[in-house]
Design a protein around this motif. Sequence first.
Motif, mmCIF file in Angstrom:
data_model
loop_
_atom_site.group_PDB
_atom_site.id
_atom_site.type_symbol
_atom_site.label_atom_id
_atom_site.label_comp_id
_atom_site.label_asym_id
_atom_site.label_seq_id
_atom_site.Cartn_x
_atom_site.Cartn_y
_atom_site.Cartn_z
ATOM 1 N N VAL A 121 -26.829 14.917 -11.141
ATOM 2 C CA VAL A 121 -27.580 15.277 -9.944
ATOM 3 C C VAL A 121 -29.078 15.232 -10.231
ATOM 4 O O VAL A 121 -29.884 14.705 -9.454
ATOM 5 N N GLY A 122 -29.457 15.777 -11.398
ATOM 6 C CA GLY A 122 -30.866 15.783 -11.759
ATOM 7 C C GLY A 122 -31.431 14.401 -11.930
ATOM 8 O O GLY A 122 -32.529 14.094 -11.460
ATOM 9 N N LYS A 123 -30.711 13.529 -12.595
ATOM 10 C CA LYS A 123 -31.192 12.167 -12.817
ATOM 11 C C LYS A 123 -31.323 11.421 -11.505
ATOM 12 O O LYS A 123 -32.307 10.710 -11.261
ATOM 13 N N LEU A 124 -30.338 11.578 -10.639
ATOM 14 C CA LEU A 124 -30.404 10.904 -9.338
ATOM 15 C C LEU A 124 -31.554 11.441 -8.501
ATOM 16 O O LEU A 124 -32.255 10.683 -7.832
ATOM 17 N N ALA A 125 -31.745 12.769 -8.557
ATOM 18 C CA ALA A 125 -32.832 13.372 -7.787
ATOM 19 C C ALA A 125 -34.176 12.810 -8.234
ATOM 20 O O ALA A 125 -35.050 12.526 -7.409
ATOM 21 N N MET A 126 -34.355 12.643 -9.555
ATOM 22 C CA MET A 126 -35.609 12.118 -10.057
ATOM 23 C C MET A 126 -35.794 10.660 -9.654
ATOM 24 O O MET A 126 -36.852 10.252 -9.177
ATOM 25 N N LEU A 127 -34.748 9.844 -9.820
ATOM 26 C CA LEU A 127 -34.866 8.416 -9.556
ATOM 27 C C LEU A 127 -35.079 8.112 -8.081
ATOM 28 O O LEU A 127 -35.632 7.083 -7.713
ATOM 29 N N GLN A 128 -34.643 9.010 -7.212
ATOM 30 C CA GLN A 128 -34.898 8.827 -5.791
ATOM 31 C C GLN A 128 -36.365 9.066 -5.452
ATOM 32 O O GLN A 128 -36.862 8.603 -4.438
ATOM 33 N N LEU A 129 -37.069 9.792 -6.312
ATOM 34 C CA LEU A 129 -38.457 10.125 -6.058
ATOM 35 C C LEU A 129 -39.424 9.224 -6.822
ATOM 36 O O LEU A 129 -40.585 9.105 -6.439
ATOM 37 N N ILE A 130 -38.949 8.619 -7.897
ATOM 38 C CA ILE A 130 -39.832 7.791 -8.708
ATOM 39 C C ILE A 130 -38.981 6.760 -9.445
ATOM 40 O O ILE A 130 -38.009 7.110 -10.116
ATOM 41 N N ASN A 131 -39.324 5.473 -9.321
ATOM 42 C CA ASN A 131 -38.494 4.462 -9.974
ATOM 43 C C ASN A 131 -38.913 4.263 -11.428
ATOM 44 O O ASN A 131 -39.977 4.724 -11.863
ATOM 45 N N LYS A 132 -38.083 3.555 -12.174
ATOM 46 C CA LYS A 132 -38.283 3.433 -13.616
ATOM 47 C C LYS A 132 -39.572 2.710 -13.959
ATOM 48 O O LYS A 132 -40.257 3.063 -14.931
ATOM 49 N N ASP A 133 -39.928 1.685 -13.179
ATOM 50 C CA ASP A 133 -41.150 0.935 -13.476
ATOM 51 C C ASP A 133 -42.386 1.826 -13.352
ATOM 52 O O ASP A 133 -43.284 1.787 -14.202
ATOM 53 N N VAL A 134 -42.425 2.608 -12.294
ATOM 54 C CA VAL A 134 -43.550 3.530 -12.104
ATOM 55 C C VAL A 134 -43.567 4.570 -13.218
ATOM 56 O O VAL A 134 -44.621 4.902 -13.770
#
Length: 231
Positions: A11-24
Amino acid sequence: MLFYRYKNTMVGKLAMLQLINKDVLNKIKEELERYEVKLGDFLTKGTTSIIFLGKYRGKDVVVKVSRDDSPRKNLKKEAEILRHLRGREITGDLILYTTVGGREILVREYVPGEPVLLVTPSKKHILKIAGKTFVLDKLGIDHGQIQGGKHILLTSNDVYIIDFEKGSLTRKTRNLTSALSMLFIGNNSISKRVREKFDIDEEFIRELKLRLREYKEKKEIRGLFDLLSIL
């Protein structure tokens, strides 16, 4: 802001990735490394920022990254407030403020502690809360969220005030009055625990209200500290 360690949960990883992508995120890491800051665990998301732990020259730091989906950009203002508070041991000192691709980034010293929302303060804590909120008032810095109890952290011997995203250098200051109202007067879980712990009666509350009024009108602080010293 309460810190919840999400990094090992899906849940935490998905929450983060929805707010900021890996490239950024990689660009942010690269920028921070230029300043000797190493980005660490994802902690939580706030209304306007994403919060990480980090390291700076071997010390723990907090890294705030502004959210793209927030209409407010508050980290520059918070950085300005932290510069005013540097070295005063009220909050974690500012390490860095910068931007990457339009995102604000703020790095400050990590300060320990549990929020007064969850932990009943001792007499020492209450005196320190009063003292540090008084200093904020004298400096003309209004926190804006003192009354919630989430932003005052207690350690065994000290008190810290964090998260000045909604702070102001121009608004009328209400830090001390908000803090003592939260601790003793308001109808909330914190005041209920404090009144029970110190066996606070109505006479004390009446006297506190009187001395808070004197403080508002005359900036007279001695009477408040005299009253708190009898707890």
